[in-house]
Motif scaffolding. Structure first.
Motif, PDB file in Angstrom:
ATOM      1  N   LYS A 128       0.866  -1.229   0.069  1.00  4.83           N
ATOM      2  CA  LYS A 128      -0.159   0.068   0.083  1.00  4.83           C
ATOM      3  C   LYS A 128       0.890   1.188  -0.074  1.00  4.83           C
ATOM      4  CE  LYS A 128      -4.362  -1.494   2.266  1.00  4.83           C
ATOM      5  NZ  LYS A 128      -5.064  -1.399   3.230  1.00  4.83           N
ATOM      6  N   PHE A 129       1.963   1.234   0.647  1.00  3.20           N
ATOM      7  CA  PHE A 129       2.708   2.248   0.603  1.00  3.20           C
ATOM      8  C   PHE A 129       3.367   2.736  -0.700  1.00  3.20           C
ATOM      9  CE2 PHE A 129       7.014   4.113   0.871  1.00  3.20           C
ATOM     10  CZ  PHE A 129       6.858   5.257   1.628  1.00  3.20           C
ATOM     11  N   LEU A 130       3.823   1.553  -1.297  1.00  2.00           N
ATOM     12  CA  LEU A 130       4.605   1.741  -2.495  1.00  2.00           C
ATOM     13  C   LEU A 130       3.477   2.241  -3.711  1.00  2.00           C
ATOM     14  CD1 LEU A 130       6.855   1.920  -4.182  1.00  2.00           C
ATOM     15  CD2 LEU A 130       6.714  -0.697  -4.649  1.00  2.00           C
ATOM     16  N   ALA A 131       2.301   1.547  -3.631  1.00  2.00           N
ATOM     17  CA  ALA A 131       1.228   1.828  -4.384  1.00  2.00           C
ATOM     18  C   ALA A 131       0.783   3.223  -4.153  1.00  2.00           C
ATOM     19  CB  ALA A 131       0.147   0.796  -4.329  1.00  2.00           C
ATOM     20  N   SER A 132       0.618   3.854  -3.186  1.00  2.00           N
ATOM     21  CA  SER A 132       0.333   5.121  -2.899  1.00  2.00           C
ATOM     22  C   SER A 132       1.146   6.101  -3.178  1.00  2.00           C
ATOM     23  CB  SER A 132      -0.101   4.997  -1.096  1.00  2.00           C
ATOM     24  OG  SER A 132      -1.072   4.208  -0.918  1.00  2.00           O
ATOM     25  N   GLN A 150       2.035  14.276  19.672  1.00  2.00           N
ATOM     26  CA  GLN A 150       2.597  15.607  19.585  1.00  2.00           C
ATOM     27  C   GLN A 150       3.218  15.742  18.021  1.00  2.00           C
ATOM     28  OE1 GLN A 150       6.119  16.100  22.354  1.00  2.00           O
ATOM     29  NE2 GLN A 150       6.480  18.131  21.348  1.00  2.00           N
ATOM     30  N   GLU A 151       3.971  14.514  17.580  1.00  2.11           N
ATOM     31  CA  GLU A 151       4.440  14.631  16.250  1.00  2.11           C
ATOM     32  C   GLU A 151       3.239  14.774  15.337  1.00  2.11           C
ATOM     33  OE1 GLU A 151       5.500  12.001  18.295  1.00  2.11           O
ATOM     34  OE2 GLU A 151       7.525  12.336  18.558  1.00  2.11           O
ATOM     35  N   TRP A 152       2.092  14.222  15.448  1.00  4.45           N
ATOM     36  CA  TRP A 152       1.125  14.286  14.561  1.00  4.45           C
ATOM     37  C   TRP A 152       0.374  15.623  14.618  1.00  4.45           C
ATOM     38  CZ3 TRP A 152       0.578  11.423  10.565  1.00  4.45           C
ATOM     39  CH2 TRP A 152       0.838  10.169  10.575  1.00  4.45           C
ATOM     40  N   GLU A 153       0.329  16.278  15.817  1.00  5.70           N
ATOM     41  CA  GLU A 153      -0.022  17.769  15.975  1.00  5.70           C
ATOM     42  C   GLU A 153       0.879  18.737  14.994  1.00  5.70           C
ATOM     43  OE1 GLU A 153      -0.515  18.381  19.979  1.00  5.70           O
ATOM     44  OE2 GLU A 153      -2.271  17.152  20.354  1.00  5.70           O
ATOM     45  N   GLN A 154       2.112  18.544  15.211  1.00  2.00           N
ATOM     46  CA  GLN A 154       3.277  19.230  14.675  1.00  2.00           C
ATOM     47  C   GLN A 154       3.043  19.036  13.194  1.00  2.00           C
ATOM     48  OE1 GLN A 154       6.796  18.104  16.014  1.00  2.00           O
ATOM     49  NE2 GLN A 154       6.612  19.483  17.971  1.00  2.00           N
ATOM     50  N   VAL A 155       2.839  17.886  12.543  1.00  2.00           N
ATOM     51  CA  VAL A 155       2.620  17.801  11.177  1.00  2.00           C
ATOM     52  C   VAL A 155       1.308  18.263  10.486  1.00  2.00           C
ATOM     53  CG1 VAL A 155       1.563  15.391  10.818  1.00  2.00           C
ATOM     54  CG2 VAL A 155       3.196  16.103   9.217  1.00  2.00           C
ATOM     55  N   PHE A 156       0.380  18.242  11.400  1.00  2.00           N
ATOM     56  CA  PHE A 156      -0.784  18.717  10.930  1.00  2.00           C
ATOM     57  C   PHE A 156      -0.852  20.169  10.860  1.00  2.00           C
ATOM     58  CE2 PHE A 156      -3.101  14.795  12.366  1.00  2.00           C
ATOM     59  CZ  PHE A 156      -3.284  14.401  11.045  1.00  2.00           C
ATOM     60  N   ASP A 157      -0.258  20.904  11.889  1.00  2.00           N
ATOM     61  CA  ASP A 157      -0.106  22.190  11.937  1.00  2.00           C
ATOM     62  C   ASP A 157       0.571  22.760  10.575  1.00  2.00           C
ATOM     63  OD1 ASP A 157      -1.505  22.407  14.140  1.00  2.00           O
ATOM     64  OD2 ASP A 157       0.207  22.750  15.458  1.00  2.00           O
ATOM     65  N   LEU A 158       1.720  22.159  10.554  1.00  2.00           N
ATOM     66  CA  LEU A 158       2.448  22.462   9.233  1.00  2.00           C
ATOM     67  C   LEU A 158       2.052  22.307   7.801  1.00  2.00           C
ATOM     68  CD1 LEU A 158       6.188  21.161  10.455  1.00  2.00           C
ATOM     69  CD2 LEU A 158       5.205  23.769  10.422  1.00  2.00           C
ATOM     70  N   VAL A 159       1.682  21.062   7.535  1.00  2.14           N
ATOM     71  CA  VAL A 159       1.115  20.665   6.301  1.00  2.14           C
ATOM     72  C   VAL A 159      -0.526  20.881   6.139  1.00  2.14           C
ATOM     73  CG1 VAL A 159       0.920  18.505   4.665  1.00  2.14           C
ATOM     74  CG2 VAL A 159       2.822  18.826   6.400  1.00  2.14           C
ATOM     75  N   GLN A 160      -1.279  20.708   7.043  1.00  5.12           N
ATOM     76  CA  GLN A 160      -2.608  20.929   6.656  1.00  5.12           C
ATOM     77  C   GLN A 160      -3.291  20.008   5.408  1.00  5.12           C
ATOM     78  OE1 GLN A 160      -3.637  25.252   6.418  1.00  5.12           O
ATOM     79  NE2 GLN A 160      -2.937  25.343   8.761  1.00  5.12           N
ATOM     80  N   PRO A 161      -2.968  18.753   5.744  1.00  7.07           N
ATOM     81  CA  PRO A 161      -3.116  17.895   4.538  1.00  7.07           C
ATOM     82  C   PRO A 161      -4.629  17.928   4.072  1.00  7.07           C
ATOM     83  CG  PRO A 161      -3.218  16.592   6.428  1.00  7.07           C
ATOM     84  CD  PRO A 161      -2.769  17.955   7.082  1.00  7.07           C
ATOM     85  N   ASP A 162      -4.909  17.462   2.965  1.00  4.20           N
ATOM     86  CA  ASP A 162      -6.180  17.185   2.390  1.00  4.20           C
ATOM     87  C   ASP A 162      -6.617  15.636   2.464  1.00  4.20           C
ATOM     88  OD1 ASP A 162      -6.746  19.894   1.515  1.00  4.20           O
ATOM     89  OD2 ASP A 162      -4.834  19.590   0.107  1.00  4.20           O
ATOM     90  N   ILE A 163      -5.478  14.748   2.490  1.00  5.07           N
ATOM     91  CA  ILE A 163      -5.709  13.451   2.277  1.00  5.07           C
ATOM     92  C   ILE A 163      -4.595  13.040   3.279  1.00  5.07           C
ATOM     93  CG2 ILE A 163      -5.523  11.218   0.884  1.00  5.07           C
ATOM     94  CD1 ILE A 163      -6.430  13.088  -1.514  1.00  5.07           C
ATOM     95  N   ILE A 164      -5.117  11.753   4.157  1.00  2.74           N
ATOM     96  CA  ILE A 164      -4.379  10.727   4.753  1.00  2.74           C
ATOM     97  C   ILE A 164      -4.500   9.464   4.266  1.00  2.74           C
ATOM     98  CG2 ILE A 164      -3.689  10.008   7.062  1.00  2.74           C
ATOM     99  CD1 ILE A 164      -5.237  12.790   8.174  1.00  2.74           C
ATOM    100  N   TRP A 165      -3.325   8.814   4.133  1.00  2.00           N
ATOM    101  CA  TRP A 165      -3.466   7.566   3.747  1.00  2.00           C
ATOM    102  C   TRP A 165      -2.492   6.543   4.771  1.00  2.00           C
ATOM    103  CZ3 TRP A 165      -2.242   8.211  -2.127  1.00  2.00           C
ATOM    104  CH2 TRP A 165      -3.727   8.481  -2.696  1.00  2.00           C
ATOM    105  N   GLY A 166      -3.106   5.498   5.297  1.00  2.00           N
ATOM    106  CA  GLY A 166      -2.404   4.715   6.212  1.00  2.00           C
ATOM    107  C   GLY A 166      -2.653   5.133   7.660  1.00  2.00           C
ATOM    108  N   MET A 167      -2.522   4.319   8.490  1.00  2.00           N
ATOM    109  CA  MET A 167      -2.858   4.849   9.852  1.00  2.00           C
ATOM    110  C   MET A 167      -4.416   4.812  10.166  1.00  2.00           C
ATOM    111  SD  MET A 167      -0.153   4.341  11.293  1.00  2.00           S
ATOM    112  CE  MET A 167      -0.467   4.846  13.112  1.00  2.00           C
ATOM    113  N   GLU A 168      -5.338   4.150   9.772  1.00  3.30           N
ATOM    114  CA  GLU A 168      -6.882   4.310   9.861  1.00  3.30           C
ATOM    115  C   GLU A 168      -7.053   4.601  11.266  1.00  3.30           C
ATOM    116  OE1 GLU A 168      -5.341   2.310   7.462  1.00  3.30           O
ATOM    117  OE2 GLU A 168      -6.224   3.625   5.973  1.00  3.30           O
ATOM    118  N   HIS A 169      -6.609   3.924  12.096  1.00  4.07           N
ATOM    119  CA  HIS A 169      -6.828   4.063  13.504  1.00  4.07           C
ATOM    120  C   HIS A 169      -5.655   4.275  14.598  1.00  4.07           C
ATOM    121  CE1 HIS A 169     -10.906   2.837  12.546  1.00  4.07           C
ATOM    122  NE2 HIS A 169     -10.288   1.734  11.943  1.00  4.07           N
ATOM    123  N   GLY A 170      -4.877   5.274  14.223  1.00  2.82           N
ATOM    124  CA  GLY A 170      -3.674   5.572  14.917  1.00  2.82           C
ATOM    125  C   GLY A 170      -3.761   6.995  15.621  1.00  2.82           C
TER     126      GLY A 170
END
Length: 116
Positions: free
Chosen positions: A60-64, A85-105
């Protein structure tokens, strides 16, 4: 068939079965096509969607990753083992439209807290 992926499909027909050594490697082409088609739904946007890729499964990683690159989308590679904490930082910086992987992380909690 989606034209940009025709080469990938054609190539995959000629590869040995063990070209990608992992479980579910037979799903690589299918997953790539599905993810690419999903991204094409955003083709009317003025800027391509920003994608966080935190997929722990190799196929899934390679295909995505390939689908996102083919669609000219910015891809941010994330560690599925990050904490809140890491996820909060990445959301603040990137503000993503799509997230692939980690459906329940941990990212789910960070995503829920991002507007608070």
């Amino acid at each position: 068939m989606v034209e940009p992926l025709e080469n990938l499909v054609e190539l995959s027909l000629h590869l040995p079965l063990d070209w990608l050594i992992c479980e579910r490697n037979d799903l690589f082409t299918l997953i790539t096509e599905q993810r690419y088609l999903k991204l094409m739904q955003f083709s009317h946007w003025t800027t391509p969607p920003k994608i966080l890729l935190a997929e722990p499964e190799p196929v899934k990683f390679l295909a995505s990753f390939i689908a996102a690159c083919q669609a000219n989308c910015p891809v941010f590679l994330c560690n599925p083992n990050w904490g809140q904490q890491e996820w909060e930082q990445v959301f603040d910086l990137v503000q993503p439209d799509i997230i692939w992987g980690m459906e329940h992380g941990h990212w789910a909690l960070a995503w829920a807290l991002r507007d608070k």
